[in-house]
Enzyme design. Structure first.
Site, PDB file in Angstrom:
ATOM      1  N   HIS A  47       0.795  -1.231   0.078  1.00 29.44           N
ATOM      2  CA  HIS A  47       0.110  -0.136  -0.008  1.00 29.44           C
ATOM      3  C   HIS A  47       0.994   1.265  -0.053  1.00 29.44           C
ATOM      4  CE1 HIS A  47      -3.637  -2.237   1.939  1.00 29.44           C
ATOM      5  NE2 HIS A  47      -3.116  -3.048   0.780  1.00 29.44           N
ATOM      6  N   GLU A  49       1.160   3.900   2.094  1.00 22.86           N
ATOM      7  CA  GLU A  49       1.557   4.473   3.246  1.00 22.86           C
ATOM      8  C   GLU A  49       2.917   3.697   3.608  1.00 22.86           C
ATOM      9  OE1 GLU A  49      -1.362   3.245   2.732  1.00 22.86           O
ATOM     10  OE2 GLU A  49      -2.972   4.025   3.949  1.00 22.86           O
ATOM     11  N   CYS A  72      -5.250   1.297   6.624  1.00 24.17           N
ATOM     12  CA  CYS A  72      -6.142   0.325   7.166  1.00 24.17           C
ATOM     13  C   CYS A  72      -5.470  -0.243   8.458  1.00 24.17           C
ATOM     14  CB  CYS A  72      -5.637  -0.975   6.203  1.00 24.17           C
ATOM     15  SG  CYS A  72      -4.133  -1.409   5.738  1.00 24.17           S
ATOM     16  N   CYS A  81      -1.437  -0.800   7.781  1.00 29.01           N
ATOM     17  CA  CYS A  81      -0.823   0.456   7.486  1.00 29.01           C
ATOM     18  C   CYS A  81      -0.613   1.435   8.380  1.00 29.01           C
ATOM     19  CB  CYS A  81      -1.476   1.254   6.360  1.00 29.01           C
ATOM     20  SG  CYS A  81      -1.218   0.235   4.788  1.00 29.01           S
ATOM     21  N   ALA A 151     -18.831   8.724 -28.162  1.00 27.49           N
ATOM     22  CA  ALA A 151     -18.298   9.263 -29.435  1.00 27.49           C
ATOM     23  C   ALA A 151     -19.113   9.679 -30.417  1.00 27.49           C
ATOM     24  CB  ALA A 151     -17.247   8.618 -29.883  1.00 27.49           C
ATOM     25  N   ARG A 182      -8.697   3.881 -21.011  1.00 32.37           N
ATOM     26  CA  ARG A 182      -8.829   2.408 -21.150  1.00 32.37           C
ATOM     27  C   ARG A 182      -7.664   2.148 -19.860  1.00 32.37           C
ATOM     28  NH1 ARG A 182      -8.833   0.475 -27.292  1.00 32.37           N
ATOM     29  NH2 ARG A 182     -11.136   1.187 -27.871  1.00 32.37           N
ATOM     30  N   LEU A 202     -10.022  -3.438 -28.539  1.00 25.89           N
ATOM     31  CA  LEU A 202     -10.147  -2.742 -27.173  1.00 25.89           C
ATOM     32  C   LEU A 202      -8.787  -2.638 -26.233  1.00 25.89           C
ATOM     33  CD1 LEU A 202     -13.579  -4.412 -26.667  1.00 25.89           C
ATOM     34  CD2 LEU A 202     -13.240  -2.055 -27.463  1.00 25.89           C
ATOM     35  N   GLY A 298     -22.010  -0.568 -27.592  1.00 32.03           N
ATOM     36  CA  GLY A 298     -22.581   0.467 -28.414  1.00 32.03           C
ATOM     37  C   GLY A 298     -23.948   1.061 -27.683  1.00 32.03           C
ATOM     38  N   PRO A 299     -24.827   1.908 -28.704  1.00 32.29           N
ATOM     39  CA  PRO A 299     -25.654   2.407 -27.907  1.00 32.29           C
ATOM     40  C   PRO A 299     -26.886   1.745 -27.254  1.00 32.29           C
ATOM     41  CG  PRO A 299     -25.239   2.969 -30.354  1.00 32.29           C
ATOM     42  CD  PRO A 299     -24.360   2.041 -29.931  1.00 32.29           C
TER      43      PRO A 299
HETATM   44  N1  LIG Z   1     -19.963   6.275 -31.414  1.00 26.36           N
HETATM   45  C1  LIG Z   1     -19.475   5.411 -30.371  1.00 26.36           C
HETATM   46  O1  LIG Z   1     -19.113   5.775 -29.133  1.00 26.36           O
HETATM   47  C2  LIG Z   1     -19.699   3.726 -30.502  1.00 26.36           C
HETATM   48  C3  LIG Z   1     -19.179   2.962 -29.548  1.00 26.36           C
HETATM   49  C4  LIG Z   1     -19.306   1.600 -29.671  1.00 26.36           C
HETATM   50  C5  LIG Z   1     -20.130   1.059 -30.858  1.00 26.36           C
HETATM   51  N2  LIG Z   1     -20.570   2.189 -31.636  1.00 26.36           N
HETATM   52  C6  LIG Z   1     -21.415   1.678 -32.908  1.00 26.36           C
HETATM   53  O2  LIG Z   1     -22.492   0.833 -32.357  1.00 26.36           O
HETATM   54  C7  LIG Z   1     -22.860  -0.067 -33.356  1.00 26.36           C
HETATM   55  C8  LIG Z   1     -23.337  -1.338 -32.375  1.00 26.36           C
HETATM   56  O3  LIG Z   1     -24.579  -0.775 -31.668  1.00 26.36           O
HETATM   57  P1  LIG Z   1     -25.077  -1.997 -30.896  1.00 26.36           P
HETATM   58  O4  LIG Z   1     -26.004  -0.922 -29.971  1.00 26.36           O
HETATM   59  O5  LIG Z   1     -25.784  -3.081 -31.716  1.00 26.36           O
HETATM   60  O6  LIG Z   1     -23.874  -2.395 -29.970  1.00 26.36           O
HETATM   61  P2  LIG Z   1     -23.643  -2.980 -28.483  1.00 26.36           P
HETATM   62  O7  LIG Z   1     -24.300  -2.148 -27.493  1.00 26.36           O
HETATM   63  O8  LIG Z   1     -22.301  -3.485 -28.621  1.00 26.36           O
HETATM   64  O9  LIG Z   1     -24.488  -4.447 -28.570  1.00 26.36           O
HETATM   65  C9  LIG Z   1     -25.523  -4.603 -28.381  1.00 26.36           C
HETATM   66  C10 LIG Z   1     -26.072  -6.219 -28.230  1.00 26.36           C
HETATM   67  O10 LIG Z   1     -25.475  -6.653 -26.945  1.00 26.36           O
HETATM   68  C11 LIG Z   1     -26.286  -7.706 -26.604  1.00 26.36           C
HETATM   69  N3  LIG Z   1     -26.377  -7.437 -25.185  1.00 26.36           N
HETATM   70  C12 LIG Z   1     -26.051  -8.311 -24.037  1.00 26.36           C
HETATM   71  N4  LIG Z   1     -26.550  -7.899 -22.954  1.00 26.36           N
HETATM   72  C13 LIG Z   1     -27.228  -6.800 -23.248  1.00 26.36           C
HETATM   73  C14 LIG Z   1     -27.753  -5.994 -22.174  1.00 26.36           C
HETATM   74  N5  LIG Z   1     -27.854  -6.060 -20.908  1.00 26.36           N
HETATM   75  N6  LIG Z   1     -28.563  -5.057 -22.775  1.00 26.36           N
HETATM   76  C15 LIG Z   1     -28.485  -4.499 -24.077  1.00 26.36           C
HETATM   77  N7  LIG Z   1     -27.763  -5.560 -24.903  1.00 26.36           N
HETATM   78  C16 LIG Z   1     -27.137  -6.445 -24.219  1.00 26.36           C
HETATM   79  C17 LIG Z   1     -27.605  -7.662 -27.165  1.00 26.36           C
HETATM   80  O11 LIG Z   1     -27.675  -8.831 -28.203  1.00 26.36           O
HETATM   81  P3  LIG Z   1     -29.033  -9.655 -28.665  1.00 26.36           P
HETATM   82  O12 LIG Z   1     -29.638  -8.540 -29.385  1.00 26.36           O
HETATM   83  O13 LIG Z   1     -28.648 -10.698 -29.040  1.00 26.36           O
HETATM   84  O14 LIG Z   1     -29.835  -9.597 -27.229  1.00 26.36           O
HETATM   85  C18 LIG Z   1     -27.513  -6.415 -28.098  1.00 26.36           C
HETATM   86  O15 LIG Z   1     -28.396  -6.359 -29.304  1.00 26.36           O
HETATM   87  C19 LIG Z   1     -21.592  -0.280 -34.255  1.00 26.36           C
HETATM   88  O16 LIG Z   1     -22.235   0.328 -35.407  1.00 26.36           O
HETATM   89  C20 LIG Z   1     -20.607   0.674 -33.663  1.00 26.36           C
HETATM   90  O17 LIG Z   1     -19.930   1.019 -34.464  1.00 26.36           O
HETATM   91  C21 LIG Z   1     -20.433   3.441 -31.583  1.00 26.36           C
END
Ligand SMILES: NC(=O)c1ccc[n+]([C@@H]2O[C@H](COP(=O)([O-])OP(=O)(O)OC[C@H]3O[C@@H](n4cnc5c(N)ncnc54)[C@H](OP(=O)(O)O)[C@@H]3O)[C@@H](O)[C@H]2O)c1
Length: 375
Positions: A47, A49, A72, A81, A151, A182, A202, A298-299
């Protein structure tokens, strides 16, 4: 001096899990001389300390230690510590915050006081609590600190990758910053949609920090990620964990086998509506020692984390700010976060220009969350 200790603690983020990264400074209050500075060592031990007292040697006697978390007082993998502080003969200890770990929880400070050491607490406590939030929520909520990285284009739209190639939304400076996030995370998480569309690596690709690549985690819905993905093919380089429900693992048994043979780890988690249940995902991650989680998307996943209220911090990277007509007023956040993450109580922290792009930071707002729960 506490600012210096916080800076030392920040250096260890992403390297000390499951222990918190702590910073300690020993200084001569009378002259302002800094005698030693230490950060929790990689792997979480020793740690900060004892490292600071070791570096200071006899010069610590009668001086002051500034430390970002209460020392701790229990015997764990290392001696307490508090013993190192007492053995060094420090006269005063200034701490930013008490440790909510029930094994410590004020006992470290009590012991110091009972041995005649002057104790001051609460110095720069807010910032220290944020820095140590991975440890705090691990102990109090059984989940890691969750940071979402988004992003977007200048207008808030989410550009989509495809054809197995990541789409670089922002420029070099912002991307370098993203890699720093990261390096400071214990694990990075994406859904199967991002693996399918972007085939991302990643890892942290900053010079000198490659070894700080976080554990790469994929949340699988009904399907598992492809065995030909970059992640599956690089599992030997940096760990890859795939989290899925028992049903998905059973339905894709053959693929699960191949992913395991490629070196990926499969973790079974609870499900809701055919997708991993996020509280169960958090519990599994904490059980594996993860304290800081970076969710890169993603989204669909951002949305799930927002709806579950499992977001501590958002880093919103926005492309092309310099070229836009808008003035670069750093006190104003972009207007569209609510559309991307509906229902989240977040407070704007700051906005920074990063080359032609910008990055806005939002943090979880405890008071607003409590207000909306009570109405
Ligand atoms: N601009 C940015 O910051 C950014 C970052 C990353 C990705 N992207 C873009 O996002 C796109 C992909 O989008 P996406 O929304 O499909 O990707 P995602 O969020 O990476 O994957 C979604 C999939 O993850 C699975 N999943 C597992 N557990 C989940 C949960 N608890 N909640 C929701 N989903 C879960 C689901 O599969 P099932 O449908 O089989 O259930 C869902 O369809 C790509 O085109 C990429 O380029 C953009």
């Amino acid at each position: 001096m506490m600012e210096l200790a916080l800076r030392a603690a920040r250096l260890g983020l992403g390297t000390t899990a499951p222990n918190p990264s702590v910073g300690a400074v020993i200084a001569n209050e009378a002259t302002g001389e800094v005698i030693s500075i230490a950060t929790t060592a990689p792997g979480g031990r020793p740690h900060a300390e004892p490292l600071a007292t070791l570096a200071a040697g006899h010069r610590a006697r009668g001086k002051t230690m500034y430390v970002t978390l209460e020392p701790c007082s229990h015997v764990g993998h290392t001696p307490p510590c508090v013993d190192a502080v007492l053995a060094a003969g420090l006269a005063r200890v200034v701490v930013a915050q008490e440790d909510p770990d029930p094994r410590v929880a004020g006992r470290g400070l009590d012991r110091l006081r009972s041995e005649g050491v002057e104790v001051t607490r609460g110095v720069l406590g807010d910032e220290a609590r944020w820095l140590t939030r991975g440890h705090i929520v691990r102990v109090t909520e059984r989940r890691p600190f969750i940071q979402l990285k988004l992003a977007v284009g200048h207008d808030g739209t989410v550009p989509r990758g495809g054809a197995g190639k990541p789409l670089f939304v922002t420029g070099d400076v912002a991307r370098t910053h993203g890699h720093m996030l990261r390096a400071r995370a214990d694990a990075i998480l994406v859904g199967t949609g991002t693996v399918r569309d972007d085939d991302p690596d990643l890892t942290c690709r900053l010079a000198g920090l490659a070894q700080q690549s976080p554990v790469r985690v994929v949340l699988a819905g009904r399907k598992l990620p492809s065995t030909s993905s970059k992640l599956a093919n690089s599992a030997a380089k940096a760990p890859v964990w795939i989290m899925a429900s028992a049903r998905t693992l059973a339905a894709n048994e053959h693929q699960a086998d191949s992913l395991q043979k490629a070196g990926c780890r499969l973790l079974q988690v609870g499900e809701v509506g055919s997708r991993p249940w996020l509280p169960s995902v958090c519990e599994a991650l904490v059980g594996e020692g993860i304290t800081r989680l970076l969710v890169e998307g993603g989204p669909t996943l951002w949305h799930s984390f927002a709806v579950a209220g499992l977001v501590d911090e958002v880093r919103l990277f926005r492309a092309g700010v310099e070229t836009a007509s808008e003035t670069a007023d750093k006190t104003k956040p972009p207007p569209f976060l609510g559309d991307l993450l509906p229902g989240l109580a977040l407070r704007f922290v700051d906005r920074r220009l990063l080359g032609p792009d910008d990055m806005t930071t939002y943090r979880h707002d405890q008071q607003r969350t409590e207000r909306s729960r009570s109405t």
